[in-house]
Design an enzyme around this catalytic site. Structure first.
Site, PDB file in Angstrom:
ATOM      1  N   HIS A 271      47.295 -21.337  -4.676  1.00 12.92           N
ATOM      2  CA  HIS A 271      46.703 -21.375  -3.330  1.00 12.92           C
ATOM      3  C   HIS A 271      45.822 -20.149  -3.084  1.00 12.92           C
ATOM      4  CE1 HIS A 271      49.203 -24.766  -1.935  1.00 12.92           C
ATOM      5  NE2 HIS A 271      50.102 -24.256  -2.758  1.00 12.92           N
TER       6      HIS A 271
ATOM      7  N   ASP B  70      45.474 -23.103   4.775  1.00 12.76           N
ATOM      8  CA  ASP B  70      45.949 -23.992   3.720  1.00 12.76           C
ATOM      9  C   ASP B  70      46.505 -25.253   4.360  1.00 12.76           C
ATOM     10  OD1 ASP B  70      47.717 -25.059   1.567  1.00 12.76           O
ATOM     11  OD2 ASP B  70      47.099 -23.222   0.572  1.00 12.76           O
TER      12      ASP B  70
END
Length: 444
Positions: A23, A95
């Site tokens: 991520h 995210d």
């Protein structure tokens, strides 16, 4: 500074990645992309980091970009951080895995929220529409995504097929929240995923979905490289320098999943059977953690002696982009995590896909359909069965000797680079995105 750059400088965007290298990496590459276009960027990274590699990555990023405002805080302090940003924020990019805790905060602050989806547009099509299928998905032979394709049961992330699974419940909660965002960013490009991107943006997949901005591939950055020349000249790069062009197989299954030792040893047997030189990154522990056991303990002393005669085996984090860009690397045995797929596309490296978990079979389909990789569907998900060394060796041999794959990989490399050049599809998408942020900034 040009008038356009002066205008961009008024755009202030906060980026909020989830933990883990898979991520963090795309978020920091996005940050570099935006600052290169003279936007002001604040990176909010969670503390503590889950691995030493992640901590070092952040430190190198902050050293390379001292103009960034970098904040490491817990989620509970997020409302005050966003409200007190100076200059005021134009937009907030988080995210997709954080949309549920973050959305109430941005709504209360009337702050435009955008999502960075860290997988393929193909996976986004499933994620955004999966709430329609969740109640009966465990009984379905396939899932039909309107305007995209039919996804067979064998490619659906296994956790979605388990009754009352936590992962399925999260998707059921998060997927329907995507329409509440102002836009979705994907690390992909039109030439690679034209069909799912068009279907997502035309409303065929989900009518209420906001605009999807394909702004990839995210270009690997200088800050990601090793900290000093001595480290950069150490193995594995030094070892690669001594190998012939296109002769080496690179083997890595990412930072999140370790393999059973029986399977690890079968990979070693397969590499020896293939006869090709290899660079193999071994992972024995799960979820981004550093390895504790010596690599010989994981692989076995006798097999390790054999492997040393034909390749290099490491069990530490490596700069994958450095490796894939090296002229001696001719093929990539990959789990098909999306960051790995896009790095292989950027460098034009053929792939032997071996999906392990989650979205990886959907990503492998993208590679296979584009023609620059192969995929043994009978190998199944991680832990379903042990793939024997003979099969692995044969598949590696097929990848490394397939001239058609090499030609396709080179074509993918060309289209990837055209996409981010001036006038390319992804560069146009980036400018359109920044234009949206300018409008939001002006309306505040």
């Amino acid at each position: 500074m040009s008038l356009e750059n002066m205008s961009n400088a008024a755009v202030h965007v906060a980026l909020f990645p989830n933990a883990g290298m898979g991520h963090l990496t795309p978020f920091l590459r996005l940050a570099a992309l935006l600052v290169d276009r003279h936007c002001r960027v604040t990176v909010i990274s969670p503390q503590p980091t889950v691995s030493m590699a992640e901590s070092k990555h952040l430190s190198r990023f902050h050293s390379a970009f001292p103009q960034f405002e970098a904040i490491r805080r817990s989620c509970c302090l997020l409302p005050s951080l966003l409200a007190s940003a100076s200059p005021p924020l134009s937009a907030f990019v988080c995210d997709v895995t954080l949309i549920s805790p973050v959305l109430p905060i941005t709504e209360s602050l009337r702050l435009p929220i955008f999502i960075l989806f860290t997988s393929s547009a193909r996976m986004l099509s499933l994620f955004s529409s999966v709430s329609r299928f969740i109640p009966s998905i465990s009984e379905m032979d396939s899932v039909e995504i309107p305007g995209v394709s039919t996804i067979p049961r064998s490619c659906i992330p296994p956790l979605l097929l388990l009754p009352n699974n936590v992962f399925a419940k999260i998707l059921l909660e998060d997927g329907p929240k995507l329409p509440k965002s102002c836009g979705i960013l994907v690390n992909s490009f039109e030439a690679l995923e034209l069909n799912p991107l068009e279907s997502l943006n035309s409303g065929k997949v989900v009518k209420e979905l906001p605009p999807v901005f394909p702004i990839g591939p995210f270009v690997p950055c200088e800050f990601e490289k090793s900290e000093n020349e001595e480290q950069r000249n150490s193995s594995p790069l030094k070892w690669l320098n001594d190998q012939s062009p296109g002769s080496v197989v690179y083997v890595s299954f990412g930072s999140r999943l370790g393999m059973a030792r029986e399977q690890v040893r079968e990979i070693g047997n397969g590499l020896m059977k293939s006869g090709f030189k290899f660079l193999w990154v071994v992972k024995d522990k799960k979820v981004d953690r550093e390895e504790e056991d010596d690599v010989e303990k994981v692989i076995g002393v006798e097999l390790m002696k054999r492997l040393k005669s034909n390749g290099l085996v490491v069990n530490e984090w490596v700069d994958q982009s450095d490796i894939l860009s090296h002229s001696s690397v001719g093929g990539f045995v990959s789990h098909c995590g999306w960051n790995s797929v896009m790095e292989a596309a950027w460098h034009g490296v053929p792939i032997l896909g071996w999906p392990q978990i989650g979205d990886q079979k959907l990503n492998a389909e993208v590679v296979e359909k584009t023609g620059w990789g192969i995929w043994r569907k009978t190998w199944g998900w991680a832990g379903e069965n042990v793939v024997r060394g003979e099969e692995i060796g044969d598949a590696i041999d097929e990848m490394m000797k397939n001239e058609g794959l090499k030609m396709k990989a080179e074509k993918v490399k060309e289209t990837a680079r055209k996409a981010v050049d001036g006038g390319g599809s992804s560069e146009i998408s980036v400018q359109r995105l920044i234009g949206e942020w300018k409008k939001m900034n002006d309306s505040c």
